[in-house]
Motif scaffolding. Structure first.
Motif, PDB file in Angstrom:
ATOM      1  N   LEU A 107       0.830  -1.202   0.000  1.00 10.86           N
ATOM      2  CA  LEU A 107       0.000   0.000   0.000  1.00 10.86           C
ATOM      3  C   LEU A 107       0.868   1.257   0.000  1.00 10.86           C
ATOM      4  O   LEU A 107       1.880   1.317   0.698  1.00 10.86           O
ATOM      5  CB  LEU A 107      -0.915  -0.003   1.236  1.00 10.86           C
ATOM      6  N   PHE A 108       0.443   2.233  -0.807  1.00  7.27           N
ATOM      7  CA  PHE A 108       1.166   3.501  -0.911  1.00  7.27           C
ATOM      8  C   PHE A 108       0.536   4.509   0.042  1.00  7.27           C
ATOM      9  O   PHE A 108      -0.695   4.657   0.064  1.00  7.27           O
ATOM     10  CB  PHE A 108       1.075   4.047  -2.340  1.00  7.27           C
ATOM     11  N   VAL A 109       1.387   5.183   0.798  1.00 12.12           N
ATOM     12  CA  VAL A 109       0.869   6.196   1.715  1.00 12.12           C
ATOM     13  C   VAL A 109       1.553   7.534   1.445  1.00 12.12           C
ATOM     14  O   VAL A 109       2.683   7.580   0.959  1.00 12.12           O
ATOM     15  CB  VAL A 109       1.077   5.797   3.197  1.00 12.12           C
ATOM     16  N   HIS A 110       0.834   8.593   1.748  1.00 14.55           N
ATOM     17  CA  HIS A 110       1.456   9.919   1.696  1.00 14.55           C
ATOM     18  C   HIS A 110       0.896  10.762   2.832  1.00 14.55           C
ATOM     19  O   HIS A 110      -0.011  10.332   3.549  1.00 14.55           O
ATOM     20  CB  HIS A 110       1.270  10.581   0.314  1.00 14.55           C
ATOM     21  N   ALA A 111       1.460  11.951   2.991  1.00 10.66           N
ATOM     22  CA  ALA A 111       1.069  12.777   4.142  1.00 10.66           C
ATOM     23  C   ALA A 111      -0.200  13.586   3.875  1.00 10.66           C
ATOM     24  O   ALA A 111      -0.698  14.262   4.765  1.00 10.66           O
ATOM     25  CB  ALA A 111       2.225  13.699   4.534  1.00 10.66           C
ATOM     26  N   GLY A 112      -0.739  13.528   2.660  1.00 13.64           N
ATOM     27  CA  GLY A 112      -1.904  14.348   2.308  1.00 13.64           C
ATOM     28  C   GLY A 112      -3.196  13.868   2.952  1.00 13.64           C
ATOM     29  O   GLY A 112      -3.275  12.795   3.545  1.00 13.64           O
ATOM     30  N   GLU A 113      -4.229  14.710   2.800  1.00  8.35           N
ATOM     31  CA  GLU A 113      -5.540  14.420   3.388  1.00  8.35           C
ATOM     32  C   GLU A 113      -6.420  13.580   2.463  1.00  8.35           C
ATOM     33  O   GLU A 113      -7.442  13.049   2.881  1.00  8.35           O
ATOM     34  CB  GLU A 113      -6.292  15.733   3.658  1.00  8.35           C
ATOM     35  N   ASP A 114      -6.035  13.538   1.166  1.00 10.76           N
ATOM     36  CA  ASP A 114      -6.878  12.855   0.188  1.00 10.76           C
ATOM     37  C   ASP A 114      -6.183  11.609  -0.352  1.00 10.76           C
ATOM     38  O   ASP A 114      -4.967  11.503  -0.307  1.00 10.76           O
ATOM     39  CB  ASP A 114      -7.180  13.783  -1.000  1.00 10.76           C
ATOM     40  N   ASP A 115      -6.994  10.713  -0.887  1.00  7.98           N
ATOM     41  CA  ASP A 115      -6.443   9.570  -1.608  1.00  7.98           C
ATOM     42  C   ASP A 115      -6.255  10.006  -3.058  1.00  7.98           C
ATOM     43  O   ASP A 115      -7.211  10.444  -3.701  1.00  7.98           O
ATOM     44  CB  ASP A 115      -7.404   8.387  -1.544  1.00  7.98           C
ATOM     45  N   VAL A 116      -5.038   9.882  -3.558  1.00  6.45           N
ATOM     46  CA  VAL A 116      -4.743  10.357  -4.911  1.00  6.45           C
ATOM     47  C   VAL A 116      -4.507   9.153  -5.821  1.00  6.45           C
ATOM     48  O   VAL A 116      -3.529   8.430  -5.666  1.00  6.45           O
ATOM     49  CB  VAL A 116      -3.486  11.263  -4.906  1.00  6.45           C
ATOM     50  N   PRO A 117      -5.443   8.935  -6.777  1.00  9.02           N
ATOM     51  CA  PRO A 117      -5.322   7.764  -7.652  1.00  9.02           C
ATOM     52  C   PRO A 117      -4.009   7.780  -8.433  1.00  9.02           C
ATOM     53  O   PRO A 117      -3.498   8.849  -8.778  1.00  9.02           O
ATOM     54  CB  PRO A 117      -6.512   7.906  -8.606  1.00  9.02           C
ATOM     55  N   ILE A 118      -3.484   6.600  -8.712  1.00 11.50           N
ATOM     56  CA  ILE A 118      -2.246   6.464  -9.479  1.00 11.50           C
ATOM     57  C   ILE A 118      -2.631   6.052 -10.896  1.00 11.50           C
ATOM     58  O   ILE A 118      -3.206   4.979 -11.109  1.00 11.50           O
ATOM     59  CB  ILE A 118      -1.336   5.400  -8.822  1.00 11.50           C
ATOM     60  N   ALA A 119      -2.322   6.943 -11.862  1.00 12.76           N
ATOM     61  CA  ALA A 119      -2.853   6.768 -13.222  1.00 12.76           C
ATOM     62  C   ALA A 119      -2.461   5.426 -13.836  1.00 12.76           C
ATOM     63  O   ALA A 119      -3.287   4.748 -14.461  1.00 12.76           O
ATOM     64  CB  ALA A 119      -2.375   7.916 -14.111  1.00 12.76           C
TER      65      ALA A 119
END
Ligand code: PBG
Length: 338
Positions: free
Chosen positions: A43-55
Protein backbone atom coordinates in the motif's frame (compact mmCIF):
# COMPACT_ATOMS: atom_id res chain seq x y z
CA UNK A 1 -16.14 -50.00 -29.15
CA UNK A 2 -15.78 -46.40 -28.04
CA UNK A 3 -18.26 -45.09 -25.48
CA UNK A 4 -17.91 -41.70 -27.11
CA UNK A 5 -18.86 -42.31 -30.70
CA UNK A 6 -19.28 -46.00 -31.14
CA UNK A 7 -16.45 -46.01 -33.67
CA UNK A 8 -12.69 -45.68 -33.16
CA UNK A 9 -11.10 -46.36 -29.79
CA UNK A 10 -7.41 -45.85 -29.10
CA UNK A 11 -5.81 -48.64 -27.14
CA UNK A 12 -4.51 -46.46 -24.27
CA UNK A 13 -3.52 -47.70 -20.82
CA UNK A 14 -2.95 -44.15 -19.63
CA UNK A 15 -5.72 -41.61 -19.95
CA UNK A 16 -4.83 -38.57 -17.76
CA UNK A 17 -8.26 -37.12 -18.45
CA UNK A 18 -9.81 -39.69 -16.08
CA UNK A 19 -8.39 -37.59 -13.23
CA UNK A 20 -10.13 -34.51 -14.59
CA UNK A 21 -13.58 -35.97 -15.15
CA UNK A 22 -15.33 -34.74 -11.99
CA UNK A 23 -14.99 -31.60 -9.85
CA UNK A 24 -14.53 -33.73 -6.70
CA UNK A 25 -11.69 -35.66 -8.33
CA UNK A 26 -10.12 -32.49 -9.69
CA UNK A 27 -10.32 -31.09 -6.16
CA UNK A 28 -8.14 -33.78 -4.58
CA UNK A 29 -5.79 -33.98 -7.53
CA UNK A 30 -5.13 -30.23 -7.25
CA UNK A 31 -1.49 -29.65 -6.30
CA UNK A 32 -1.43 -25.96 -5.48
CA UNK A 33 -3.67 -23.81 -3.33
CA UNK A 34 -4.29 -20.09 -3.25
CA UNK A 35 -5.85 -18.47 -0.21
CA UNK A 36 -5.87 -15.03 1.43
CA UNK A 37 -3.08 -16.05 3.82
CA UNK A 38 -0.76 -16.35 0.83
CA UNK A 39 -1.11 -12.66 0.00
CA UNK A 40 0.70 -9.54 1.22
CA UNK A 41 -0.89 -6.22 0.32
CA UNK A 42 1.49 -3.42 -0.70
CA UNK A 43 0.00 0.00 0.00
CA UNK A 44 1.17 3.50 -0.91
CA UNK A 45 0.87 6.20 1.72
CA UNK A 46 1.46 9.92 1.70
CA UNK A 47 1.07 12.78 4.14
CA UNK A 48 -1.90 14.35 2.31
CA UNK A 49 -5.54 14.42 3.39
CA UNK A 50 -6.88 12.85 0.19
CA UNK A 51 -6.44 9.57 -1.61
CA UNK A 52 -4.74 10.36 -4.91
CA UNK A 53 -5.32 7.76 -7.65
CA UNK A 54 -2.25 6.46 -9.48
CA UNK A 55 -2.85 6.77 -13.22
CA UNK A 56 -0.76 3.78 -14.31
CA UNK A 57 -2.16 1.55 -11.53
CA UNK A 58 -5.97 1.78 -11.81
CA UNK A 59 -7.54 0.91 -8.46
CA UNK A 60 -4.45 1.94 -6.47
CA UNK A 61 -3.91 5.31 -4.81
CA UNK A 62 -1.52 7.19 -2.62
CA UNK A 63 -3.56 6.84 0.51
CA UNK A 64 -4.16 9.35 3.26
CA UNK A 65 -4.08 7.96 6.76
CA UNK A 66 -7.87 7.72 6.72
CA UNK A 67 -7.85 6.00 3.35
CA UNK A 68 -5.21 3.56 4.53
CA UNK A 69 -7.17 2.54 7.62
CA UNK A 70 -10.27 1.94 5.49
CA UNK A 71 -8.32 -0.13 2.97
CA UNK A 72 -6.66 -2.23 5.67
CA UNK A 73 -9.99 -2.80 7.35
CA UNK A 74 -11.48 -4.08 4.09
CA UNK A 75 -8.47 -6.30 3.41
CA UNK A 76 -8.52 -7.78 6.89
CA UNK A 77 -12.23 -8.54 6.51
CA UNK A 78 -11.31 -11.04 3.78
CA UNK A 79 -8.29 -12.50 5.55
CA UNK A 80 -5.37 -10.39 4.34
CA UNK A 81 -3.48 -9.71 7.57
CA UNK A 82 -0.10 -8.64 6.21
CA UNK A 83 0.52 -5.31 4.54
CA UNK A 84 3.65 -3.67 3.14
CA UNK A 85 4.03 0.10 3.35
CA UNK A 86 5.53 2.29 0.64
CA UNK A 87 5.77 6.01 1.37
CA UNK A 88 5.44 8.82 -1.15
CA UNK A 89 7.62 11.47 0.44
CA UNK A 90 7.41 15.20 -0.30
CA UNK A 91 10.20 16.36 -2.64
CA UNK A 92 11.29 18.93 -0.01
CA UNK A 93 12.18 16.13 2.42
CA UNK A 94 14.50 14.34 -0.02
CA UNK A 95 18.26 14.72 0.49
CA UNK A 96 21.38 13.07 -0.95
CA UNK A 97 21.79 10.95 2.21
CA UNK A 98 18.07 10.14 2.54
CA UNK A 99 18.07 10.97 6.26
CA UNK A 100 14.27 11.34 6.33
CA UNK A 101 14.29 7.52 6.17
CA UNK A 102 15.13 7.39 9.87
CA UNK A 103 13.17 10.40 11.13
CA UNK A 104 11.27 8.95 14.11
CA UNK A 105 8.38 11.31 13.29
CA UNK A 106 8.45 10.50 9.60
CA UNK A 107 5.56 9.22 7.54
CA UNK A 108 6.37 5.51 7.90
CA UNK A 109 6.89 5.39 11.70
CA UNK A 110 3.77 7.52 12.25
CA UNK A 111 1.76 5.30 9.92
CA UNK A 112 2.95 2.14 11.68
CA UNK A 113 1.92 3.59 15.04
CA UNK A 114 -1.53 4.55 13.76
CA UNK A 115 -2.05 1.06 12.33
CA UNK A 116 -0.81 -0.72 15.45
CA UNK A 117 -3.01 1.48 17.67
CA UNK A 118 -6.00 0.21 15.77
CA UNK A 119 -4.83 -3.37 15.09
CA UNK A 120 -1.99 -4.59 17.34
CA UNK A 121 -2.08 -7.95 15.52
CA UNK A 122 -1.73 -6.57 11.98
CA UNK A 123 1.58 -7.73 10.45
CA UNK A 124 3.46 -4.78 8.95
CA UNK A 125 6.26 -5.13 6.40
CA UNK A 126 8.45 -2.09 5.76
CA UNK A 127 10.64 -1.39 2.77
CA UNK A 128 14.32 -0.83 3.52
CA UNK A 129 15.88 1.26 0.74
CA UNK A 130 16.58 4.94 0.28
CA UNK A 131 14.79 5.65 -3.02
CA UNK A 132 11.68 7.35 -1.57
CA UNK A 133 13.92 9.69 0.46
CA UNK A 134 16.94 10.15 -1.79
CA UNK A 135 17.07 13.32 -3.90
CA UNK A 136 18.86 11.29 -6.59
CA UNK A 137 16.08 8.69 -6.72
CA UNK A 138 18.44 5.79 -6.07
CA UNK A 139 18.15 3.05 -3.48
CA UNK A 140 21.61 3.97 -2.21
CA UNK A 141 23.73 7.05 -1.63
CA UNK A 142 25.14 8.46 -4.86
CA UNK A 143 28.78 9.65 -4.92
CA UNK A 144 29.70 12.81 -6.88
CA UNK A 145 31.04 10.62 -9.70
CA UNK A 146 27.69 8.78 -9.94
CA UNK A 147 28.67 5.54 -8.20
CA UNK A 148 26.19 4.07 -5.69
CA UNK A 149 28.11 3.72 -2.44
CA UNK A 150 27.57 0.28 -0.93
CA UNK A 151 28.95 0.40 2.58
CA UNK A 152 27.80 3.93 3.39
CA UNK A 153 24.33 2.95 2.19
CA UNK A 154 24.26 -0.14 4.39
CA UNK A 155 24.88 2.05 7.42
CA UNK A 156 21.97 4.29 6.40
CA UNK A 157 19.75 1.24 5.87
CA UNK A 158 20.49 0.07 9.42
CA UNK A 159 19.34 3.47 10.72
CA UNK A 160 16.20 3.15 8.61
CA UNK A 161 15.38 -0.40 9.73
CA UNK A 162 15.94 0.46 13.39
CA UNK A 163 13.59 3.42 13.06
CA UNK A 164 10.96 1.10 11.54
CA UNK A 165 11.47 -1.55 14.23
CA UNK A 166 11.17 1.02 17.03
CA UNK A 167 7.86 2.14 15.53
CA UNK A 168 6.57 -1.45 15.52
CA UNK A 169 7.43 -3.02 12.15
CA UNK A 170 7.21 -6.82 12.25
CA UNK A 171 9.19 -7.59 9.10
CA UNK A 172 11.80 -5.37 7.48
CA UNK A 173 12.31 -5.98 3.78
CA UNK A 174 15.54 -4.67 2.24
CA UNK A 175 14.83 -4.00 -1.44
CA UNK A 176 18.02 -2.06 -2.08
CA UNK A 177 20.32 -4.88 -3.29
CA UNK A 178 23.42 -3.56 -1.49
CA UNK A 179 25.95 -6.25 -0.60
CA UNK A 180 26.08 -7.33 3.04
CA UNK A 181 22.93 -5.54 4.11
CA UNK A 182 21.14 -8.57 5.52
CA UNK A 183 23.87 -9.35 8.04
CA UNK A 184 24.29 -5.69 8.94
CA UNK A 185 20.54 -5.34 9.51
CA UNK A 186 20.41 -8.51 11.61
CA UNK A 187 23.24 -7.29 13.81
CA UNK A 188 21.76 -3.80 14.14
CA UNK A 189 18.32 -5.18 15.04
CA UNK A 190 19.71 -7.71 17.52
CA UNK A 191 21.93 -5.00 19.02
CA UNK A 192 18.79 -3.13 20.07
CA UNK A 193 16.99 -6.25 21.24
CA UNK A 194 14.74 -6.60 18.17
CA UNK A 195 15.41 -10.33 17.92
CA UNK A 196 11.83 -10.99 16.80
CA UNK A 197 11.84 -8.58 13.88
CA UNK A 198 12.14 -10.67 10.71
CA UNK A 199 14.18 -9.92 7.62
CA UNK A 200 12.51 -10.58 4.29
CA UNK A 201 15.34 -10.13 1.79
CA UNK A 202 14.75 -9.05 -1.78
CA UNK A 203 17.25 -11.71 -2.80
CA UNK A 204 16.86 -11.77 -6.56
CA UNK A 205 15.62 -8.35 -7.47
CA UNK A 206 16.12 -7.69 -11.15
CA UNK A 207 16.77 -4.38 -12.91
CA UNK A 208 13.32 -4.53 -14.46
CA UNK A 209 11.23 -2.30 -16.68
CA UNK A 210 8.18 -3.64 -14.85
CA UNK A 211 8.78 -1.22 -11.93
CA UNK A 212 7.72 1.78 -14.03
CA UNK A 213 4.26 2.39 -12.53
CA UNK A 214 5.65 2.05 -8.97
CA UNK A 215 8.14 4.81 -9.67
CA UNK A 216 5.25 6.98 -10.94
CA UNK A 217 3.36 6.17 -7.78
CA UNK A 218 6.18 7.40 -5.56
CA UNK A 219 7.87 9.89 -7.89
CA UNK A 220 10.96 7.84 -7.14
CA UNK A 221 12.53 7.27 -10.56
CA UNK A 222 16.31 7.75 -10.61
CA UNK A 223 17.19 11.32 -11.62
CA UNK A 224 20.15 10.00 -13.58
CA UNK A 225 21.53 6.62 -14.55
CA UNK A 226 19.78 3.35 -13.89
CA UNK A 227 19.84 0.68 -11.18
CA UNK A 228 21.97 -1.86 -13.05
CA UNK A 229 24.99 -1.65 -10.73
CA UNK A 230 22.92 -3.02 -7.86
CA UNK A 231 19.81 -4.75 -9.21
CA UNK A 232 20.38 -7.99 -11.11
CA UNK A 233 20.69 -8.50 -14.84
CA UNK A 234 17.46 -10.09 -16.18
CA UNK A 235 19.67 -12.49 -18.14
CA UNK A 236 21.03 -14.18 -15.02
CA UNK A 237 19.76 -17.21 -13.13
CA UNK A 238 22.85 -18.72 -11.47
CA UNK A 239 23.57 -15.37 -9.90
CA UNK A 240 20.23 -15.61 -8.07
CA UNK A 241 21.45 -18.79 -6.37
CA UNK A 242 24.57 -16.96 -5.23
CA UNK A 243 22.48 -14.12 -3.80
CA UNK A 244 20.24 -16.66 -2.06
CA UNK A 245 23.19 -18.42 -0.44
CA UNK A 246 24.52 -15.11 0.86
CA UNK A 247 21.18 -13.89 2.22
CA UNK A 248 20.70 -17.24 3.93
CA UNK A 249 24.08 -17.22 5.69
CA UNK A 250 23.64 -13.54 6.53
CA UNK A 251 20.51 -14.39 8.49
CA UNK A 252 17.53 -13.75 6.23
CA UNK A 253 14.24 -15.33 7.35
CA UNK A 254 12.46 -15.20 3.98
CA UNK A 255 13.88 -14.81 0.47
CA UNK A 256 12.15 -12.95 -2.34
CA UNK A 257 12.16 -12.99 -6.13
CA UNK A 258 11.02 -9.87 -7.97
CA UNK A 259 9.32 -9.41 -10.41
CA UNK A 260 7.30 -12.63 -10.24
CA UNK A 261 5.58 -13.56 -13.51
CA UNK A 262 8.54 -13.16 -15.90
CA UNK A 263 10.88 -14.82 -13.35
CA UNK A 264 9.05 -18.03 -12.39
CA UNK A 265 12.11 -20.08 -13.35
CA UNK A 266 14.13 -18.19 -10.73
CA UNK A 267 11.48 -18.86 -8.14
CA UNK A 268 11.47 -22.58 -8.97
CA UNK A 269 15.28 -22.70 -8.82
CA UNK A 270 15.34 -21.03 -5.41
CA UNK A 271 12.62 -23.39 -4.21
CA UNK A 272 14.98 -26.29 -4.91
CA UNK A 273 18.03 -24.52 -3.48
CA UNK A 274 16.83 -23.33 -0.08
CA UNK A 275 14.67 -24.52 2.77
CA UNK A 276 13.73 -20.95 3.70
CA UNK A 277 10.24 -19.69 2.89
CA UNK A 278 9.99 -17.85 -0.42
CA UNK A 279 8.15 -14.70 -1.35
CA UNK A 280 7.51 -13.31 -4.81
CA UNK A 281 6.53 -9.79 -5.81
CA UNK A 282 3.95 -9.38 -8.55
CA UNK A 283 5.12 -5.86 -9.33
CA UNK A 284 3.41 -2.71 -10.51
CA UNK A 285 4.00 -3.39 -14.22
CA UNK A 286 2.52 -6.88 -13.96
CA UNK A 287 -0.51 -5.33 -12.26
CA UNK A 288 -0.77 -2.58 -14.88
CA UNK A 289 -0.64 -5.08 -17.78
CA UNK A 290 -3.43 -7.20 -16.37
CA UNK A 291 -5.54 -4.18 -15.44
CA UNK A 292 -5.13 -2.60 -18.87
CA UNK A 293 -6.16 -5.73 -20.76
CA UNK A 294 -9.10 -6.35 -18.41
CA UNK A 295 -10.32 -2.74 -18.66
CA UNK A 296 -10.48 -3.21 -22.44
CA UNK A 297 -12.47 -6.37 -21.98
CA UNK A 298 -9.69 -8.43 -23.55
CA UNK A 299 -9.23 -10.65 -20.52
CA UNK A 300 -11.52 -11.83 -17.73
CA UNK A 301 -10.03 -10.10 -14.68
CA UNK A 302 -11.02 -12.57 -11.99
CA UNK A 303 -9.80 -15.57 -13.98
CA UNK A 304 -6.48 -14.18 -15.07
CA UNK A 305 -5.60 -12.52 -11.78
CA UNK A 306 -6.23 -15.69 -9.80
CA UNK A 307 -4.42 -17.74 -12.47
CA UNK A 308 -1.39 -15.44 -12.36
CA UNK A 309 -1.23 -15.76 -8.57
CA UNK A 310 -1.71 -19.52 -8.65
CA UNK A 311 1.13 -19.78 -11.17
CA UNK A 312 3.42 -17.87 -8.83
CA UNK A 313 2.45 -20.20 -5.97
CA UNK A 314 3.00 -23.26 -8.19
CA UNK A 315 6.49 -22.07 -9.09
CA UNK A 316 7.38 -22.08 -5.39
CA UNK A 317 6.22 -18.92 -3.63
CA UNK A 318 4.85 -19.31 -0.12
CA UNK A 319 3.61 -15.75 -0.11
CA UNK A 320 2.99 -13.15 -2.82
CA UNK A 321 3.17 -9.37 -2.69
CA UNK A 322 0.38 -8.23 -4.99
CA UNK A 323 -1.65 -5.07 -5.54
CA UNK A 324 -4.55 -7.45 -6.21
CA UNK A 325 -4.39 -8.81 -2.63
CA UNK A 326 -7.67 -7.34 -1.38
CA UNK A 327 -9.56 -8.03 -4.62
CA UNK A 328 -8.18 -11.57 -4.96
CA UNK A 329 -9.01 -12.36 -1.35
CA UNK A 330 -12.57 -11.09 -1.89
CA UNK A 331 -12.95 -13.45 -4.85
CA UNK A 332 -11.41 -16.36 -2.95
CA UNK A 333 -13.62 -15.85 0.08
CA UNK A 334 -16.74 -15.53 -2.08
CA UNK A 335 -15.99 -18.76 -3.95
CA UNK A 336 -15.20 -20.68 -0.75
CA UNK A 337 -18.65 -19.73 0.62
CA UNK A 338 -20.36 -21.46 -2.26
C1 PBG B 1 12.61 0.34 -4.44
C2 PBG B 1 11.46 -0.55 -4.77
C3 PBG B 1 10.92 -0.67 -6.03
C4 PBG B 1 9.85 -1.54 -5.93
C5 PBG B 1 9.73 -1.93 -4.59
N1 PBG B 1 10.76 -1.31 -3.89
C6 PBG B 1 11.26 0.01 -7.31
C7 PBG B 1 12.63 0.02 -7.78
O1 PBG B 1 13.49 -0.77 -7.40
O2 PBG B 1 12.91 0.90 -8.60
C8 PBG B 1 8.99 -1.91 -7.09
C9 PBG B 1 7.67 -2.48 -6.80
C10 PBG B 1 6.75 -2.48 -7.95
O3 PBG B 1 7.10 -2.17 -9.12
O4 PBG B 1 5.60 -2.84 -7.72
N2 PBG B 1 13.33 0.09 -3.33
Amino acid sequence: MSQETGTTMLNLLQRPRRNRKHPAIRAFVRETTLAPEHLIYPLFVHAGEDDVPIASMPGCARLSQRGLLAEVEAARAVGVDIIALFPAVAEALKTPDGREAWNPNGLVPNTIKALKDRWPDLVIVTDVALDPYNSDGHDGIVAPDGRILNDETVEALCNQALCQARAGADIVAPSDMMDGRVQALREALDGEGFIDVSILAYTAKYASGFYGPFRDALDSAPKSGDKKTYQMDPANAREALREAELDEVEGADILMVKPAGPYLDILAALRRATSLPLAAYQVSGEYAMLKAACERGWLDEKRVVLESLLGIRRAGADVIFTYFARQAAEWLVASSRR
